[in-house]
Scaffold this motif. Sequence first.
Motif, mmCIF file in Angstrom:
data_model
loop_
_atom_site.group_PDB
_atom_site.id
_atom_site.type_symbol
_atom_site.label_atom_id
_atom_site.label_comp_id
_atom_site.label_asym_id
_atom_site.label_seq_id
_atom_site.Cartn_x
_atom_site.Cartn_y
_atom_site.Cartn_z
ATOM 1 N N ILE A 115 -68.716 -50.899 18.408
ATOM 2 C CA ILE A 115 -68.664 -50.183 17.131
ATOM 3 C C ILE A 115 -68.818 -48.673 17.335
ATOM 4 O O ILE A 115 -68.132 -47.875 16.678
ATOM 5 N N GLN A 168 -67.770 -46.984 19.708
ATOM 6 C CA GLN A 168 -66.512 -46.457 20.238
ATOM 7 C C GLN A 168 -65.417 -46.418 19.163
ATOM 8 O O GLN A 168 -64.578 -45.519 19.168
ATOM 9 N N LEU A 169 -65.433 -47.362 18.255
ATOM 10 C CA LEU A 169 -64.466 -47.325 17.160
ATOM 11 C C LEU A 169 -64.647 -46.084 16.288
ATOM 12 O O LEU A 169 -63.685 -45.548 15.736
ATOM 13 N N TRP A 170 -65.880 -45.622 16.176
ATOM 14 C CA TRP A 170 -66.204 -44.494 15.312
ATOM 15 C C TRP A 170 -66.468 -43.207 16.094
ATOM 16 O O TRP A 170 -67.020 -42.244 15.537
ATOM 17 N N SER A 206 -70.531 -54.425 12.695
ATOM 18 C CA SER A 206 -69.416 -55.373 12.726
ATOM 19 C C SER A 206 -69.945 -56.712 12.252
ATOM 20 O O SER A 206 -71.149 -56.986 12.323
ATOM 21 N N ARG A 217 -64.949 -58.443 13.015
ATOM 22 C CA ARG A 217 -64.729 -58.412 14.464
ATOM 23 C C ARG A 217 -63.370 -58.988 14.867
ATOM 24 O O ARG A 217 -62.819 -58.626 15.900
ATOM 25 N N TYR A 259 -60.554 -56.562 16.038
ATOM 26 C CA TYR A 259 -60.529 -55.739 17.251
ATOM 27 C C TYR A 259 -61.181 -56.361 18.476
ATOM 28 O O TYR A 259 -61.062 -55.813 19.578
ATOM 29 N N PRO A 316 -62.305 -55.963 24.067
ATOM 30 C CA PRO A 316 -61.469 -55.475 22.966
ATOM 31 C C PRO A 316 -60.097 -56.133 22.961
ATOM 32 O O PRO A 316 -59.522 -56.409 24.015
ATOM 33 N N PHE A 329 -57.369 -52.790 19.255
ATOM 34 C CA PHE A 329 -58.510 -51.859 19.214
ATOM 35 C C PHE A 329 -58.073 -50.404 19.053
ATOM 36 O O PHE A 329 -58.587 -49.697 18.170
ATOM 37 N N LEU A 360 -56.895 -49.614 15.466
ATOM 38 C CA LEU A 360 -57.992 -49.586 14.509
ATOM 39 C C LEU A 360 -58.798 -48.299 14.642
ATOM 40 O O LEU A 360 -59.168 -47.677 13.638
ATOM 41 N N ARG A 361 -59.039 -47.881 15.866
ATOM 42 C CA ARG A 361 -59.773 -46.629 16.094
ATOM 43 C C ARG A 361 -59.028 -45.443 15.481
ATOM 44 O O ARG A 361 -59.637 -44.558 14.851
ATOM 45 N N ILE A 418 -59.452 -45.594 11.724
ATOM 46 C CA ILE A 418 -60.806 -45.194 11.335
ATOM 47 C C ILE A 418 -60.927 -43.669 11.349
ATOM 48 O O ILE A 418 -61.588 -43.073 10.491
#
Length: 298
Positions: free
Chosen positions: A51, A53-55, A167, A246, A249, A257, A261, A264-265, A268
Amino acid sequence: MSNSEPVKVIPPADDPIALVCDSPHSGTYYPQDFDFAIELQQLRQCEDTLIEQLWDTAPLVGATLVHATFPRSYIDANRAEDDIDLAMLDGEWNGPVAPSDRCLRLGNGLVFSKTPTLEPIYNRKLHAREIAQRIESCWRPYRRALTDALAGASTRQGGWWHLNLHSMPSNAYARLGLPEKPLADIVLGNLHGASCDAAFADVVGEAFRRHGYTVALNDPYAGQDLVRSLGRPALGQHSLQVEINRGLYLNEKTREPKRQFPELRKRIHLVLQDIASYIREETIQAERKAQLKVKDTA
């Protein structure tokens, strides 16, 4: 992963805004004194894996990003300090105790006793001093770092916006013992209006919808201790929990991942840009109102 710091704080890269994003459950450094009694892969089901890393582009839009490096199963920074099940302890506990329903029913309190599939994490009782040490070395530093980040990011009027990042398992309703129905891609939680105003929740929800995701509010997650303790919308301090499915991703079994992934990143990041634009405008409007009040009283 090895890391001696319990919490990382990444400041804004440029043009700071009054937004702090925090991920309390994505830590993957399992301390040597954890002494769990199940396979690590089972224990990792507790993580909000990746999470942070996604943000991680939050600082690029002017936000501060705070994330834990320790796992939530070791100690949960999103649970109250007194959310303790005395039945899992060996020795007298001298602090306050107020176990939640999830702590007693699911083993998911301040210190987890069970995995999400209700597997026991330990084959022993924990000594009270172990819990105290985890609070001192992880829980309190995380809480201080987040509180300091919010204070540092606040507007001149003392307001700020906070995204509490998580997540959720793709079978969330079953995990919670609720009737099955389709789970949204994104679940926002504002404690039914208690932790942030409707306008901020609407902005975040519409941003996700605009970029292709289904969104639900307070269903099935309304928020936990961080948004409860930090959200004061009457003071302009807005705290919103954000849960990402979850299944979008992550391979939930291996914690690796999926190929989706990176996309999605990217989306975001677009959502963050939308949120940042709203916060900048709200900050400008608040400063104008404050200036008018000064003129009116002069």
